[in-house]
Structures are given as C-alpha cells and as structure tokens.
Design a protein around this motif. Sequence first.
Motif, short mmCIF file in Angstrom:
data_model
loop_
_atom_site.label_atom_id
_atom_site.label_comp_id
_atom_site.label_asym_id
_atom_site.label_seq_id
_atom_site.Cartn_x
_atom_site.Cartn_y
_atom_site.Cartn_z
N TYR A 127 0.86 -1.19 0.00
CA TYR A 127 0.00 0.00 0.00
C TYR A 127 0.90 1.24 0.00
O TYR A 127 1.80 1.34 0.84
CB TYR A 127 -0.92 0.03 1.21
N LYS A 128 0.65 2.14 -0.93
CA LYS A 128 1.43 3.38 -1.01
C LYS A 128 0.47 4.57 -0.99
O LYS A 128 -0.50 4.60 -1.75
CB LYS A 128 2.28 3.43 -2.27
N GLY A 129 0.74 5.50 -0.10
CA GLY A 129 -0.10 6.69 -0.02
C GLY A 129 0.14 7.63 -1.19
O GLY A 129 1.19 7.59 -1.85
N GLU A 130 -0.82 8.50 -1.44
CA GLU A 130 -0.70 9.48 -2.51
C GLU A 130 0.34 10.55 -2.15
O GLU A 130 0.55 10.85 -0.98
CB GLU A 130 -2.05 10.15 -2.77
N ASN A 131 0.96 11.10 -3.18
CA ASN A 131 1.94 12.16 -2.98
C ASN A 131 1.24 13.51 -2.86
O ASN A 131 0.18 13.74 -3.46
CB ASN A 131 2.94 12.21 -4.14
N GLY A 132 1.84 14.41 -2.10
CA GLY A 132 1.31 15.75 -1.99
C GLY A 132 1.54 16.54 -3.27
O GLY A 132 2.48 16.27 -4.03
N VAL A 133 0.72 17.54 -3.49
CA VAL A 133 0.83 18.37 -4.70
C VAL A 133 1.90 19.44 -4.47
O VAL A 133 1.99 20.02 -3.38
CB VAL A 133 -0.53 19.03 -5.02
N ARG A 134 2.74 19.68 -5.49
CA ARG A 134 3.80 20.66 -5.35
C ARG A 134 3.20 22.07 -5.29
O ARG A 134 2.12 22.35 -5.81
CB ARG A 134 4.80 20.55 -6.50
N GLY A 135 3.94 22.97 -4.66
CA GLY A 135 3.50 24.35 -4.57
C GLY A 135 3.58 25.05 -5.92
O GLY A 135 4.22 24.57 -6.86
N SER A 136 2.96 26.20 -6.00
CA SER A 136 2.98 26.96 -7.26
C SER A 136 3.14 28.44 -6.94
O SER A 136 3.27 28.85 -5.78
CB SER A 136 1.69 26.70 -8.06
N SER A 137 3.13 29.25 -7.97
CA SER A 137 3.35 30.69 -7.80
C SER A 137 2.14 31.33 -7.14
O SER A 137 1.13 30.68 -6.85
CB SER A 137 3.61 31.33 -9.16
#
Length: 411
Positions: free
Chosen positions: A137-147
Amino acid sequence: MLLHIVHIGNFGMFAFYPAVMSYFKQLNCKSTRWCTLIRIFKKRGIREHDHISIDYTLRRYFSKKPKLTEKKLTKKFIDWRKVVFIGGEGGDGCISMRREAHVEFGGPDGGNGGNGAKVIVRSSKKIKSLDKVVSTYKGENGVRGSSSNSHGKNATHTIVEVPVGTMIKENDVCLVDLEHDGDEFIAARGGAGGKGNREFLSNENRAPTIATRGMRGEQRILELELRVMAQFGLIGFPNAGKSTLLRALSRARPAVAAYPFTTLNPHVGMVEYDDMEQIAVADIPGLIQGAHLNKGLGHSFLRHIERCLCLLYVIDLSQPNTLEQLQHLKYELDQYLPGLAERPHAVVGNKIDIPEAKQNLKIIQENISLPVIAISAHYNLHIPELKKHLRELSNKYVNKLEETSEEHHII
C-alpha cells in the motif's frame, strides 16, 4: 397464450412464454449469454413449445450463486498477511518571483508543497477476512506548490480496512490490537511538504531562489494477524462433532461431513437467549495428538482461541479413549501457549445417543472433577442444558473480566 418471439443472430426463432421471459428482463442478459443458452437448447433437443424443459434450463442457467463449499471458503479466508506500507511523498516547494505590472520588487511568491498521505489501518465489522488485503500500500503524494503563494494540496489518506480482532506486528512484536470497530493505526506516515522560496525571505536575502523538496514517506513492513473475537472456543479431535454442535447452538452453518478435518478455517456463531443476551462461540479445526509437531493441520490456528476467555472441550463418547482425548487436547494447548489449558473450561460429551457412549461417559466422569455435559448435537439432545451452562460460565468469568477491564480503562 401469446408467445414472445426472440430473434438471436443466426440461431433462428425461439418462443418463450411470459413467465420465462421475466427472467431475462430482470437480469438484463447480454447477447453472449443468449447465444450460450440457445446452444444449450439445441444440444438438449428442447423444442420451441416445451415450456417445462425451457423453464428448468433457465432456472439452472440463471440460478443464484451456488453455496460455497468448505474448501472454497478456505481460499477466501486469510488470517495472516505480510504487507509493505509506504507513506506518500510530500510535494516540492516552488521557486517563483512575483511579476506584475506597476509592482516593483515583487519579491518571492513560491508556495509550499502539500503533505504526503498517511496509510491508516482501520478495523471494520463488515470485513471478515484478510483476503482483500494486498501486499503493498502506497499513499498518494502531496501536490507541489505553485506561484502566487499557492500552497500544494495535502494528499488524501489511504485507508486499509481489516476485520475486527486484527493484530499488527513488526519483527514479532505486537504494535496494536484492533479489538473494536473503528479502531485505527497509522501504519506509515506521509512525508512533509517542501518549503517554497517565500519561506526563505529575510532582511538579508530579499529575493531567495531556493526551495526544498518534499520529504519521503515512511516505509514499514508489518504483519497482519487475524484472531477471531469469541468468548468461548470449541476444542476437540476431528469428527468429535464441533461443527454440528455449533450448528445446534447458533445459526452458523459450518460444513459437516463424515470425514476428518472437514473444518479448515474457524467459524463463529452467536448463541442467543430469550433476554436478548448473546454469546459468541468459535469453532476451530480439529486437533490431533502430535499437532505441535505439525501433524494433521498443525496447531497454528490455535491463535484464534487466544482471545477466548472460556474453552469447551468436546469429547467424542463413541470412542473408548475418552479420558485420553481430554489429556491430549490439554497437552497440545500447553505446547502452543503455556497456561492456555488452565483457562476456565467445561467438558462436553457428544454423541450420547450411541449405545456404548454411556459406559464411556462414566469413565470420564469418575476421573475428572468437573461435570461432564452429555449431549447429542445431531439430535439436539440436552442442548438447552448446555446453553444454560454457557450462560453461567459467561456470567461468572466473561462479564466479570469485561467489568474489570472497563474500570482500568476509566482509570
């Protein structure tokens, strides 16, 4: 009677009366199943107007799922899994500078990355086995930041549902015991999100061009071990009548047959009383002499009675060695877990309807101090007396222990 005409590709015309046609309307049959059914009709030589044969064929072909045999149920019942849990990675921070008309020295506006998802194990009453649990089981990755100082979204946590009574171990050390519905355990934590360049703004550095990457998620290898939740456990040799007894005491329907090791996985039945009280009784596979040496089915399935507060030794009175049966059963329990045979217990003599059983009953009654409850599970003889005795044991040991545990929990 008007007949409904159905055209199936190149198979010609076939007539069905309305009662039979209702099957197809309810089931929304696909054309492939129609074609297969027409082949069956032609192979069996069924005529267009032979309504009885058509009705019989339809009932067989579109019948409900067949009852699962004990072997098929065993394939679905899994009580041990080794699983890899990986938390989600955090999103990377963003490097960005504010560029806008009429805004001088906009400065950094890179947002932070979102946190990675945790992997959470949750107990549920709806789940009865670990067969749906996969190896990784692998958790989802967080979304990268943006401008524009936009932070990344935190990932949604991954939930793994397991049956109530599942123990989670790491390197043979028990981490948690999910005894109640809704209990949760964080198997792997997600990584923290990275920092955007906005976080590095200072008086000394008014235009930072650095950001950090998201952290990796935690990775663990855990063992999931299921132990059934029951107050009483049935212990006995193969063909002693444990499954038949469980069918007589409750609505559980374990497989019953005239050969040994019919029961291949534990079954739990609820004994119901007139005052709405219920007692859970677990039936496990049969033990034989030398089970601790991996004879028969071994004794690893005895983990399912470790939670049982009381034991019921089911003795086959049709066999002459009644006293030896009890001694061998206790010995095998002590070989698995020292002190397990010393738990509160009762002795049940089954198959009292057989003529030689009464003589064997006297032998065991003369050699043990506990009363032996003589029953016939097949003919439901003395089952009410056994239920009454179970209730007395439950009031004496089970309820008392539950009250004590609640007091400790409050403290």
